[in-house]
Design a protein around this motif. Structure first.
Motif, PDB file in Angstrom:
ATOM      1  N   SER A 217      -3.140  10.558  -0.786  1.00 55.03           N
ATOM      2  CA  SER A 217      -2.811  10.656  -2.305  1.00 55.03           C
ATOM      3  C   SER A 217      -4.069  10.957  -3.030  1.00 55.03           C
ATOM      4  O   SER A 217      -3.996  11.788  -3.965  1.00 55.03           O
ATOM      5  CB  SER A 217      -2.148   9.577  -2.445  1.00 55.03           C
ATOM      6  N   GLN A 218      -5.179  10.372  -2.921  1.00 55.32           N
ATOM      7  CA  GLN A 218      -6.207  10.587  -3.482  1.00 55.32           C
ATOM      8  C   GLN A 218      -6.915  11.849  -3.266  1.00 55.32           C
ATOM      9  O   GLN A 218      -7.341  12.660  -4.155  1.00 55.32           O
ATOM     10  CB  GLN A 218      -7.406   9.645  -2.917  1.00 55.32           C
ATOM     11  N   LYS A 219      -6.586  12.618  -2.028  1.00 54.49           N
ATOM     12  CA  LYS A 219      -6.971  14.139  -1.975  1.00 54.49           C
ATOM     13  C   LYS A 219      -6.147  15.101  -3.026  1.00 54.49           C
ATOM     14  O   LYS A 219      -6.558  16.034  -3.330  1.00 54.49           O
ATOM     15  CB  LYS A 219      -7.133  14.526  -0.673  1.00 54.49           C
ATOM     16  N   VAL A 220      -4.809  14.647  -3.168  1.00 56.23           N
ATOM     17  CA  VAL A 220      -3.935  15.542  -3.907  1.00 56.23           C
ATOM     18  C   VAL A 220      -4.361  15.401  -5.179  1.00 56.23           C
ATOM     19  O   VAL A 220      -4.589  16.098  -6.076  1.00 56.23           O
ATOM     20  CB  VAL A 220      -2.530  15.118  -3.539  1.00 56.23           C
ATOM     21  N   ALA A 221      -4.807  14.285  -5.685  1.00 63.88           N
ATOM     22  CA  ALA A 221      -5.093  14.096  -7.144  1.00 63.88           C
ATOM     23  C   ALA A 221      -6.318  14.645  -7.524  1.00 63.88           C
ATOM     24  O   ALA A 221      -6.598  15.464  -8.392  1.00 63.88           O
ATOM     25  CB  ALA A 221      -5.301  12.362  -7.228  1.00 63.88           C
ATOM     26  N   SER A 222      -7.406  14.806  -6.518  1.00 60.53           N
ATOM     27  CA  SER A 222      -8.614  15.255  -6.601  1.00 60.53           C
ATOM     28  C   SER A 222      -8.150  16.900  -6.622  1.00 60.53           C
ATOM     29  O   SER A 222      -8.985  17.455  -7.526  1.00 60.53           O
ATOM     30  CB  SER A 222      -9.437  15.099  -5.525  1.00 60.53           C
ATOM     31  N   ALA A 223      -7.247  17.409  -5.751  1.00 63.75           N
ATOM     32  CA  ALA A 223      -7.087  18.618  -5.682  1.00 63.75           C
ATOM     33  C   ALA A 223      -6.539  19.280  -7.321  1.00 63.75           C
ATOM     34  O   ALA A 223      -6.756  20.237  -7.705  1.00 63.75           O
ATOM     35  CB  ALA A 223      -6.179  19.132  -4.729  1.00 63.75           C
ATOM     36  N   ILE A 224      -5.711  18.310  -7.922  1.00 57.22           N
ATOM     37  CA  ILE A 224      -5.103  18.640  -9.168  1.00 57.22           C
ATOM     38  C   ILE A 224      -6.192  18.765 -10.206  1.00 57.22           C
ATOM     39  O   ILE A 224      -6.328  19.611 -11.169  1.00 57.22           O
ATOM     40  CB  ILE A 224      -4.096  17.709  -9.479  1.00 57.22           C
ATOM     41  N   ASN A 226      -9.583  19.054  -9.926  1.00 56.99           N
ATOM     42  CA  ASN A 226     -10.583  20.080  -9.634  1.00 56.99           C
ATOM     43  C   ASN A 226     -10.085  21.539  -9.383  1.00 56.99           C
ATOM     44  O   ASN A 226     -11.072  22.371  -8.890  1.00 56.99           O
ATOM     45  CB  ASN A 226     -11.317  19.723  -8.537  1.00 56.99           C
ATOM     46  N   LYS A 227      -8.856  21.939  -9.569  1.00 54.97           N
ATOM     47  CA  LYS A 227      -8.138  23.136  -9.183  1.00 54.97           C
ATOM     48  C   LYS A 227      -8.372  23.771  -7.641  1.00 54.97           C
ATOM     49  O   LYS A 227      -8.927  24.634  -7.746  1.00 54.97           O
ATOM     50  CB  LYS A 227      -8.745  24.146 -10.208  1.00 54.97           C
ATOM     51  N   ARG A 228      -8.338  22.822  -6.756  1.00 54.77           N
ATOM     52  CA  ARG A 228      -8.575  23.242  -5.418  1.00 54.77           C
ATOM     53  C   ARG A 228      -7.054  23.312  -4.519  1.00 54.77           C
ATOM     54  O   ARG A 228      -6.254  22.552  -4.968  1.00 54.77           O
ATOM     55  CB  ARG A 228      -9.546  22.034  -4.709  1.00 54.77           C
ATOM     56  N   ARG A 229      -7.207  24.057  -3.711  1.00 50.64           N
ATOM     57  CA  ARG A 229      -6.125  24.081  -2.744  1.00 50.64           C
ATOM     58  C   ARG A 229      -6.167  23.072  -1.664  1.00 50.64           C
ATOM     59  O   ARG A 229      -7.061  22.326  -1.517  1.00 50.64           O
ATOM     60  CB  ARG A 229      -5.945  25.726  -1.876  1.00 50.64           C
ATOM     61  N   LEU A 230      -5.122  22.941  -0.926  1.00 51.98           N
ATOM     62  CA  LEU A 230      -5.219  21.989   0.171  1.00 51.98           C
ATOM     63  C   LEU A 230      -4.661  22.414   1.451  1.00 51.98           C
ATOM     64  O   LEU A 230      -4.227  23.576   1.793  1.00 51.98           O
ATOM     65  CB  LEU A 230      -4.230  20.853  -0.106  1.00 51.98           C
ATOM     66  N   ILE A 231      -5.214  21.882   2.601  1.00 52.75           N
ATOM     67  CA  ILE A 231      -4.723  22.086   3.971  1.00 52.75           C
ATOM     68  C   ILE A 231      -3.783  20.862   4.656  1.00 52.75           C
ATOM     69  O   ILE A 231      -4.633  19.612   4.546  1.00 52.75           O
ATOM     70  CB  ILE A 231      -6.023  22.499   4.873  1.00 52.75           C
ATOM     71  N   VAL A 232      -2.745  20.990   5.184  1.00 56.53           N
ATOM     72  CA  VAL A 232      -2.142  20.035   5.482  1.00 56.53           C
ATOM     73  C   VAL A 232      -2.039  20.117   7.002  1.00 56.53           C
ATOM     74  O   VAL A 232      -1.661  21.576   7.507  1.00 56.53           O
ATOM     75  CB  VAL A 232      -0.903  20.005   4.978  1.00 56.53           C
ATOM     76  N   VAL A 233      -2.149  19.323   7.968  1.00 59.19           N
ATOM     77  CA  VAL A 233      -1.761  19.411   9.438  1.00 59.19           C
ATOM     78  C   VAL A 233      -0.904  18.242   9.572  1.00 59.19           C
ATOM     79  O   VAL A 233      -1.077  17.144   9.426  1.00 59.19           O
ATOM     80  CB  VAL A 233      -3.035  19.299  10.277  1.00 59.19           C
ATOM     81  N   ALA A 234       0.426  18.459  10.164  1.00 63.63           N
ATOM     82  CA  ALA A 234       1.282  17.453  10.453  1.00 63.63           C
ATOM     83  C   ALA A 234       2.394  18.142  11.619  1.00 63.63           C
ATOM     84  O   ALA A 234       2.486  19.602  11.679  1.00 63.63           O
ATOM     85  CB  ALA A 234       2.333  17.238   9.323  1.00 63.63           C
ATOM     86  N   PRO A 235       2.805  17.672  12.282  1.00 64.62           N
ATOM     87  CA  PRO A 235       4.037  17.746  13.185  1.00 64.62           C
ATOM     88  C   PRO A 235       5.125  18.364  12.375  1.00 64.62           C
ATOM     89  O   PRO A 235       5.555  17.766  11.219  1.00 64.62           O
ATOM     90  CB  PRO A 235       4.331  16.657  14.158  1.00 64.62           C
TER      91      PRO A 235
END
Length: 423
Positions: A217-224, A226-235
């Motif tokens: 959740s903290q990384k999502v807030a940081s991406a919002i 700082n205008k950054r994209r995300l990478i998700v790894v999940a089954p």
């Protein structure tokens, strides 16, 4: 991940001192060990004393945010360590990692990996021209030629650096989603791309609310912010007809705590389905499938638009497998308590030769290649002939193992594995 930590020496010549595995790991020595590493950081020669070859040099790395020090393997020395050593890594040419041009993946003296990606993690950067994931590349020479790493290649790098493509006896039942999260996060924290750490942009599946979910959740807030994209790894979530039909609207994943809903569109889903048809067949058959997703910059915490997706089938113990026949051998190796590695393909061309598995416990400090042949069409048989000639030339007629599953689909005549030779 290799499981043996060996003594290390710090210093040169007569001034070198040795420190046991217990001194490096036991809580009672933690303060003294930190002081020794702090003094050695950037100054002293540090060597692993495993029974490998070469200098087996180690680097002392400092984590400023935690004010901690730890050892990591020195750049380009992984293959010098013993096969069971904590710091061992295969020679890049023994997997698809050897297919990249110089500078695509570089180890730094501090133990980090600098990566040149085809994808951008920053919203303001120019849009990337990313090749289609999962398609069969055009034939080329065997020389390193890939100028950048794709999203699929990044998933393979994360998996191999986390040691999740390796198996040693005693791991059975210990690889829960929490451990997978921790291993992948530790690996991503060592990786640098687009002038930032992959770990700062990586959301990893976690089975429940808690520290790992809060970190997502903290990384999502940081991406919002700082205008950054995300990478998700999940089954992927377990297959159902309804769930597959819904994939053109959003990607259904397991362990979604702290991860925004991953919005898809019809075009992206169809492209993914074409590029990863084998992985989707495995999903429909009930196999575990890992997704890596690049998202656009999220604007709200609850959802993010997927830009690209790559898929990978793994076994019950998270070892990548590329076919049902490979899965049979992977399970049999585990049942027999063998030590092995699944080499990752990364972005290598199909004609690059490396085996389906490396068997690591046959003694003499060597890896033994293992091949599973599963088809009978002319193109595949021609490729099989090339592989057989390659292994015979490099390992001799008895220095490798194979199973022709196309002639034995029920697995009634699987050849015995070469005997294990324990230290």
């Amino acid at each position: 991940m290799a499981d043996q930590r060996y003594p290390v020496s710090i210093g040169q010549g007569e001034n070198a001192k040795q420190y046991s595995e217990a001194y490096q790991t036991q809580p009672g020595y933690a303060v003294q060990w930190k002081g020794i590493l702090q003094k050695a950081h950037g100054q002293a020669l540090v060597r692993c004393l495993c029974p490998g070859k070469g200098t087996r040099r180690l680097a002392v790395r400092h984590r400023s945010e935690q004010d901690s020090f730890h050892l990591s393997r020195y750049p380009h020395t992984g293959a010098e360590h013993a096969l069971d050593c904590l710091y061992y890594s295969p020679d890049p040419d023994k997997s698809g990692l050897g297919a990249y041009s110089k500078g695509v993946v570089e180890e730094t003296k501090d133990g980090d990996l600098k990566i040149k990606l085809t994808l951008s993690l920053r919203k303001k950067d120019p849009a990337e021209n990313q090749p289609m994931e999962g398609t069969s590349p055009a034939p080329s020479s065997s020389k390193p030629s890939k100028p950048a790493m794709t999203l699929c290649g990044l998933l393979h790098l994360l998996w191999s650096e986390a040691g999740l493509n390796q198996w040693v006896p005693g791991m059975a039942g210990k690889r829960g989603l929490g451990l997978i999260h921790s291993r992948l996060q530790h690996a991503a924290d060592r990786m640098l791309a687009s002038r930032m750490r992959i770990g700062d942009a990586l959301l990893i599946a976690t089975s429940s609310a808690g520290l790992q979910a809060d970190a997502n959740s903290q990384k999502v807030a940081s991406a919002i912010r700082n205008k950054r994209r995300l990478i998700v790894v999940a089954p992927l979530a377990a297959h159902s007809e309804e769930r597959e039909h819904a994939m053109s609207g959003y990607l259904a994943i397991a362990g979604f705590h702290g991860v925004p809903r991953l919005l898809m569109d019809e075009e992206l889903w169809q492209r993914t389905a074409r590029s990863y048809a084998a992985a989707l067949r495995g999903w429909r058959e009930g196999r575990r499938v890992i997704a890596i997703v690049q998202t656009d910059q999220p604007t709200v915490p609850s959802k993010a638009q997927a830009l690209n997706v790559a898929l990978m089938v793994v076994s019950d113990e998270w070892i990548p497998v590329e076919s049902g026949y490979e899965a049979v051998i992977e399970a049999l190796l585990r049942d027999q308590g063998r030590r092995f590695i699944k080499p990752m393909r990364f972005d290598a061309d199909q004609e690059q030769v490396f085996p389906d598995f490396w068997l690591m416990d046959v003694g003499a400090g060597r890896e033994l290649p293992m091949e599973v042949y599963g088809r009978q069409d002319p193109k595949y048989l021609a490729r099989k002939e090339v592989k057989c000639a390659y292994y015979t030339r490099h390992y001799g007629p008895t220095g490798w193992w194979s199973w022709d599953a196309s002639a034995d689909p029920r697995g009634l005549s699987i050849p015995a594995f070469p005997p294990a030779r324990h230290p």
